[in-house]
Design an enzyme around this catalytic site. Sequence first.
Site, mmCIF file in Angstrom:
data_model
loop_
_atom_site.group_PDB
_atom_site.id
_atom_site.type_symbol
_atom_site.label_atom_id
_atom_site.label_comp_id
_atom_site.label_asym_id
_atom_site.label_seq_id
_atom_site.Cartn_x
_atom_site.Cartn_y
_atom_site.Cartn_z
ATOM 1 N N HIS B 19 136.581 80.981 4.710
ATOM 2 C CA HIS B 19 137.452 82.115 5.033
ATOM 3 C C HIS B 19 136.698 83.384 4.630
ATOM 4 O O HIS B 19 136.400 83.582 3.445
ATOM 5 C CB HIS B 19 138.786 82.007 4.304
ATOM 6 C CG HIS B 19 139.584 80.813 4.743
ATOM 7 N ND1 HIS B 19 140.187 79.940 3.876
ATOM 8 C CD2 HIS B 19 139.842 80.333 5.996
ATOM 9 C CE1 HIS B 19 140.798 78.980 4.575
ATOM 10 N NE2 HIS B 19 140.592 79.202 5.852
ATOM 11 N N GLU B 22 137.569 85.695 1.555
ATOM 12 C CA GLU B 22 137.699 85.123 0.207
ATOM 13 C C GLU B 22 136.332 85.241 -0.448
ATOM 14 O O GLU B 22 135.435 84.418 -0.239
ATOM 15 C CB GLU B 22 138.216 83.681 0.302
ATOM 16 C CG GLU B 22 139.596 83.636 0.969
ATOM 17 C CD GLU B 22 140.171 82.237 1.170
ATOM 18 O OE1 GLU B 22 139.588 81.254 0.669
ATOM 19 O OE2 GLU B 22 141.227 82.132 1.837
ATOM 20 N N HIS B 113 137.094 78.619 -2.387
ATOM 21 C CA HIS B 113 138.200 79.400 -1.816
ATOM 22 C C HIS B 113 138.886 80.266 -2.863
ATOM 23 O O HIS B 113 138.797 79.992 -4.062
ATOM 24 C CB HIS B 113 139.246 78.452 -1.209
ATOM 25 C CG HIS B 113 138.800 77.826 0.062
ATOM 26 N ND1 HIS B 113 139.102 78.345 1.287
ATOM 27 C CD2 HIS B 113 138.030 76.735 0.292
ATOM 28 C CE1 HIS B 113 138.556 77.592 2.237
ATOM 29 N NE2 HIS B 113 137.897 76.605 1.660
ATOM 30 N N GLU B 174 139.757 76.187 -5.573
ATOM 31 C CA GLU B 174 140.693 77.237 -5.126
ATOM 32 C C GLU B 174 141.107 78.030 -6.362
ATOM 33 O O GLU B 174 141.679 77.458 -7.281
ATOM 34 C CB GLU B 174 141.906 76.554 -4.490
ATOM 35 C CG GLU B 174 142.986 77.437 -3.965
ATOM 36 C CD GLU B 174 142.635 78.025 -2.599
ATOM 37 O OE1 GLU B 174 142.427 79.250 -2.540
ATOM 38 O OE2 GLU B 174 142.582 77.265 -1.613
#
Lengths: 307, 307
Positions: B19, B22, B113, B174
Amino acid sequence: MEPTCFPAVSRVAVSGGTHGNELTGVYIVREMQKQEVDKVGSVSVTTVLANPRATDACRRYIETDLNRCFTNALLSAPITDSTPYEMRRAQELNAQLGPKGSEKAVDLLIDLHNTTANMGLCLIFDSLDWLTLHIYKYIQSKMTKMPVRAIQLNKPRSDAYCLESVGKHGFAIEVGPQPNGVLRADIYNTVKTAVDLTITWLQEFNSGCTFEGGEVEAYIAAKSVDYPRDPDGKITAVIHPKLQDNDFKLLQPGDPVFLSFSGETVNHEGEELYPFFVNECAYYEKKIAFHLARRETFTLPSIRLRT
Amino acid sequence: MEPTCFPAVSRVAVSGGTHGNELTGVYIVREMQKQEVDKVGSVSVTTVLANPRATDACRRYIETDLNRCFTNALLSAPITDSTPYEMRRAQELNAQLGPKGSEKAVDLLIDLHNTTANMGLCLIFDSLDWLTLHIYKYIQSKMTKMPVRAIQLNKPRSDAYCLESVGKHGFAIEVGPQPNGVLRADIYNTVKTAVDLTITWLQEFNSGCTFEGGEVEAYIAAKSVDYPRDPDGKITAVIHPKLQDNDFKLLQPGDPVFLSFSGETVNHEGEELYPFFVNECAYYEKKIAFHLARRETFTLPSIRLRT
């Protein structure tokens, strides 16, 4: 000493979505439109979603930053096929809420913004204005659970590039930290309270109340600092953990400001100043890691309605 | 009981920018490439910027979410003129790091992430895997200053749509809260530490150490909850202040979950579950206000290298 007098503030505009991914203003404006808020006591209220295309895309802007398009020069530039969407939109907004600098302009324009910086609630002014500083003083006296600060950008009105400069009076309400594209209940409620308090103040002012003068502090923007970058323009350091989230904490010479990816600390050089907009998302492309301000105290005169 | 044996984990890939907004993974991968990290002891390391076009644009994706493109079906779909950029890119990545499910695939794929949710450091797994749960247990034992959690999405491998499913083993790291488009030093250092600890663990594993079994907890995704919306699909409520920032705090029936713009509270209904990804920016468009999980305890076997 006699109070300074101002004409009634009867026509107010509240705008949101000037940056389409700063969601507090988008949702406050939408809710006010849903509730059909257009008149509160002595004040008519116009609500505006300033950049609808950017709001639909949940981006700051489509072609160029709308909130840099309200200088006299850009507002009077001829529209051609290659004029960016936001410059056209600025001229539309100026026709609806201005024209800037004219008698027809709304009396007060409040533009709602968010920042990823830990700035709490700030009122941002283009230039000194006793009436809006009185509104600031009032909001500060009522919202005691959080710091409420004033920032002055200190630009001549013709060069002022923000939407709020279209009104006879104006300020931005800037609240953070909130990520772009995210809506937080606490920040929504904070901004809604500040808007409601402004409208309450206007009722009292328009009804003839005298507001006593006094001292207020404001942060006067002095300069900005970019990230360390490599020859390709890529950043090579990040805001230092000791500066991150510490907006408005006095920065002294030698205090750490950046931490490079290879682990070196970069320290602040030069005079003592107050950092703000520390690690604001939208400013990476503008080459601003943080702004620096002086803090000054202003003595406000008492004010009341001109009768 | 004899330890469960696994082959050596010799080829590792670390990817960031799956992404593009990010930023932790983007900058960790860039820094590893700058430092020319390609071999650490017994482990070869491939670093990949997964979605370079989205990274340049600082957006999650250009045409479609890359991290939903790694199912067997999409990886084997024919490419046509109308195939979105990210689906082409997924097939390129699969050729470079996979093919998924084959002997040629990298032994371990770690995809980096960020989330706007207050989730701390999480390792996200597509499915149960003793080896990666041992890595999780090791990271948790070393990073004691913050909660380190495991989340299991519990999908069959062929339907697993995330990049890490291309590796023989894989997980996403994450970390949040961090706004999209912003890089925080604390989160950069957290993720860098987790990557380094993983590589340290692999050295010990490849050298023949036995890792003792034991109990670990993991959150097993159960369902997701959307925002209340009006008939046009516009959200009519925001995450309740009592739920905001309280990821992984058990949600009981009757606990507030949403606050509507008109001031009404919506309460949680149904069974006790643990919320996560609360108010994640990218999930507004996916119609997810938060996910809910069960918490389960797993008994890991001891493991060691197959010799």
